[in-house]
Write a protein that holds these residues in place. Sequence first.
Motif, PDB file in Angstrom:
ATOM      1  N   LEU A 160      -7.319   6.211   6.844  1.00 47.76           N
ATOM      2  CA  LEU A 160      -6.877   5.105   6.007  1.00 47.76           C
ATOM      3  C   LEU A 160      -5.365   5.130   5.925  1.00 47.76           C
ATOM      4  O   LEU A 160      -4.776   6.157   5.562  1.00 47.76           O
ATOM      5  CB  LEU A 160      -7.479   5.205   4.608  1.00 47.76           C
ATOM      6  CG  LEU A 160      -7.206   4.052   3.620  1.00 47.76           C
ATOM      7  CD1 LEU A 160      -8.362   3.905   2.634  1.00 47.76           C
ATOM      8  CD2 LEU A 160      -5.898   4.264   2.856  1.00 47.76           C
ATOM      9  N   THR A 161      -4.740   4.024   6.264  1.00 44.88           N
ATOM     10  CA  THR A 161      -3.283   3.922   6.209  1.00 44.88           C
ATOM     11  C   THR A 161      -2.917   2.785   5.276  1.00 44.88           C
ATOM     12  O   THR A 161      -3.384   1.648   5.452  1.00 44.88           O
ATOM     13  CB  THR A 161      -2.694   3.649   7.602  1.00 44.88           C
ATOM     14  OG1 THR A 161      -3.100   4.697   8.492  1.00 44.88           O
ATOM     15  CG2 THR A 161      -1.178   3.597   7.534  1.00 44.88           C
ATOM     16  N   ALA A 162      -2.083   3.094   4.263  1.00 45.26           N
ATOM     17  CA  ALA A 162      -1.662   2.092   3.294  1.00 45.26           C
ATOM     18  C   ALA A 162      -0.184   1.786   3.495  1.00 45.26           C
ATOM     19  O   ALA A 162       0.639   2.692   3.637  1.00 45.26           O
ATOM     20  CB  ALA A 162      -1.916   2.580   1.874  1.00 45.26           C
ATOM     21  N   ARG A 163       0.146   0.501   3.509  1.00 45.09           N
ATOM     22  CA  ARG A 163       1.547   0.078   3.604  1.00 45.09           C
ATOM     23  C   ARG A 163       1.994  -0.368   2.231  1.00 45.09           C
ATOM     24  O   ARG A 163       1.447  -1.297   1.646  1.00 45.09           O
ATOM     25  CB  ARG A 163       1.704  -1.054   4.620  1.00 45.09           C
ATOM     26  CG  ARG A 163       3.155  -1.476   4.829  1.00 45.09           C
ATOM     27  CD  ARG A 163       3.277  -2.302   6.102  1.00 45.09           C
ATOM     28  NE  ARG A 163       2.623  -3.594   5.978  1.00 45.09           N
ATOM     29  CZ  ARG A 163       3.244  -4.707   5.567  1.00 45.09           C
ATOM     30  NH1 ARG A 163       4.527  -4.670   5.238  1.00 45.09           N
ATOM     31  NH2 ARG A 163       2.588  -5.842   5.495  1.00 45.09           N
ATOM     32  N   LEU A 164       3.044   0.332   1.732  1.00 43.91           N
ATOM     33  CA  LEU A 164       3.529   0.067   0.389  1.00 43.91           C
ATOM     34  C   LEU A 164       4.489  -1.113   0.379  1.00 43.91           C
ATOM     35  O   LEU A 164       5.098  -1.453   1.391  1.00 43.91           O
ATOM     36  CB  LEU A 164       4.233   1.304  -0.166  1.00 43.91           C
ATOM     37  CG  LEU A 164       3.405   2.593  -0.221  1.00 43.91           C
ATOM     38  CD1 LEU A 164       4.270   3.752  -0.704  1.00 43.91           C
ATOM     39  CD2 LEU A 164       2.186   2.424  -1.112  1.00 43.91           C
ATOM     40  N   SER A 165       4.631  -1.693  -0.797  1.00 40.73           N
ATOM     41  CA  SER A 165       5.649  -2.720  -0.963  1.00 40.73           C
ATOM     42  C   SER A 165       7.029  -2.065  -0.942  1.00 40.73           C
ATOM     43  O   SER A 165       7.162  -0.835  -1.006  1.00 40.73           O
ATOM     44  CB  SER A 165       5.439  -3.455  -2.288  1.00 40.73           C
ATOM     45  OG  SER A 165       5.649  -2.559  -3.374  1.00 40.73           O
ATOM     46  N   GLU A 166       8.081  -2.861  -0.855  1.00 43.16           N
ATOM     47  CA  GLU A 166       9.435  -2.303  -0.788  1.00 43.16           C
ATOM     48  C   GLU A 166       9.756  -1.495  -2.030  1.00 43.16           C
ATOM     49  O   GLU A 166      10.330  -0.402  -1.949  1.00 43.16           O
ATOM     50  CB  GLU A 166      10.452  -3.434  -0.621  1.00 43.16           C
ATOM     51  CG  GLU A 166      10.361  -4.148   0.727  1.00 43.16           C
ATOM     52  CD  GLU A 166      11.433  -5.202   0.872  1.00 43.16           C
ATOM     53  OE1 GLU A 166      12.236  -5.351  -0.081  1.00 43.16           O
ATOM     54  OE2 GLU A 166      11.470  -5.876   1.911  1.00 43.16           O
ATOM     55  N   ASP A 167       9.404  -1.992  -3.200  1.00 44.21           N
ATOM     56  CA  ASP A 167       9.675  -1.249  -4.432  1.00 44.21           C
ATOM     57  C   ASP A 167       8.893   0.043  -4.477  1.00 44.21           C
ATOM     58  O   ASP A 167       9.417   1.101  -4.853  1.00 44.21           O
ATOM     59  CB  ASP A 167       9.330  -2.117  -5.636  1.00 44.21           C
ATOM     60  CG  ASP A 167      10.263  -3.312  -5.787  1.00 44.21           C
ATOM     61  OD1 ASP A 167      11.369  -3.259  -5.201  1.00 44.21           O
ATOM     62  OD2 ASP A 167       9.877  -4.282  -6.471  1.00 44.21           O
ATOM     63  N   ALA A 168       7.627  -0.038  -4.094  1.00 43.04           N
ATOM     64  CA  ALA A 168       6.807   1.174  -4.110  1.00 43.04           C
ATOM     65  C   ALA A 168       7.298   2.179  -3.087  1.00 43.04           C
ATOM     66  O   ALA A 168       7.312   3.386  -3.340  1.00 43.04           O
ATOM     67  CB  ALA A 168       5.346   0.808  -3.842  1.00 43.04           C
ATOM     68  N   ALA A 169       7.730   1.670  -1.925  1.00 43.66           N
ATOM     69  CA  ALA A 169       8.251   2.576  -0.899  1.00 43.66           C
ATOM     70  C   ALA A 169       9.538   3.242  -1.375  1.00 43.66           C
ATOM     71  O   ALA A 169       9.764   4.444  -1.146  1.00 43.66           O
ATOM     72  CB  ALA A 169       8.491   1.810   0.393  1.00 43.66           C
TER      73      ALA A 169
END
Length: 316
Positions: A289-298
């Motif tokens: 499972l790969t999750a792509r975070l939002s810019e703020d979360a990243a």
Amino acid sequence: MSEAGFGLPEGARSRIVSPFSLLAGTARPIQAAPVRKRRRLQRAAAEPRRRPLPGLGTLLVLALLGGTALYGAVRNGQYATFVAENGAPADLVAKALGFSIDAVTISGLKSLTPGEILRDGGVSGRNSLALLDPGALRDRLKSVALVQDVSVRKLFPNDLHIAVTERDAAAVWQKDGQLSLVSTDGTPIDAVRDDRFNALPFVVGDGANTRVGEFQALLAAAGELRDKVRAGIFVGQRRWTLQMTSGVEVQLPELDAVDTLKRLADIERQSHILEKDVLSVDLRIPGRLTARLSEDAAAQRAAMLAKRPKHKADPA
């Protein structure tokens, strides 16, 4: 010879008549004329005198004036306006005789409304039950995209029954910005014009309409995630990406998509990953499972990792 020898009574005077006058038909006995004249006068007096029908001329004049007025009304559009507002003259007569449509019973509706059935069927208070053509009404309603079949019954004097069988819409399909209702086999039924079909599955992309059954199987396997799935996007005519109500996209593999979605439901139950600040979850690689975070979360994650103490390597 005496005059009596010729058949004349005694004392009567004979009158000589020319034989040519007899042949020509002009000779008449002197004493017969007054008798025939009296008889004609008597017959004329006994026979009723023939008179013209009273008012016939008046009726003809009124008919002429009425025809002229009707012609002018037709030419000026007043007749068409009258019929549109009140109904045809024949319907007006039938309603006056007690054959108006006072009750309409419509059964079998799922998505359509009674108002749509009456509007598309052309049924209104202007119609009379006696002159309503059931076959024409049925043909008009069968031309409606959502109507599969219909039956019409007239129950005199004033009731009309309409039984409708609607087509089963399986999903709403979006292609090139256009929304269409489709059946289970993917056949387009009709354009979507309002929000009455919001509860149907929503599929997007080329070929998505032909894979509606497959998408329905995914929704059945989603369990508690079912209500969080907003749409299914058919990617490359090979696999599905689910768009969740939160805006997160879930990328499913081409194979074993049902089992993968069941696994995601278990993960969501434990960690609520879809409620976190993520943009997408990639499940295309089996067991990963790969999750792509939002810019703020990243950025927050990067700052958090930067604050962690670094472990020095042990000296050799």
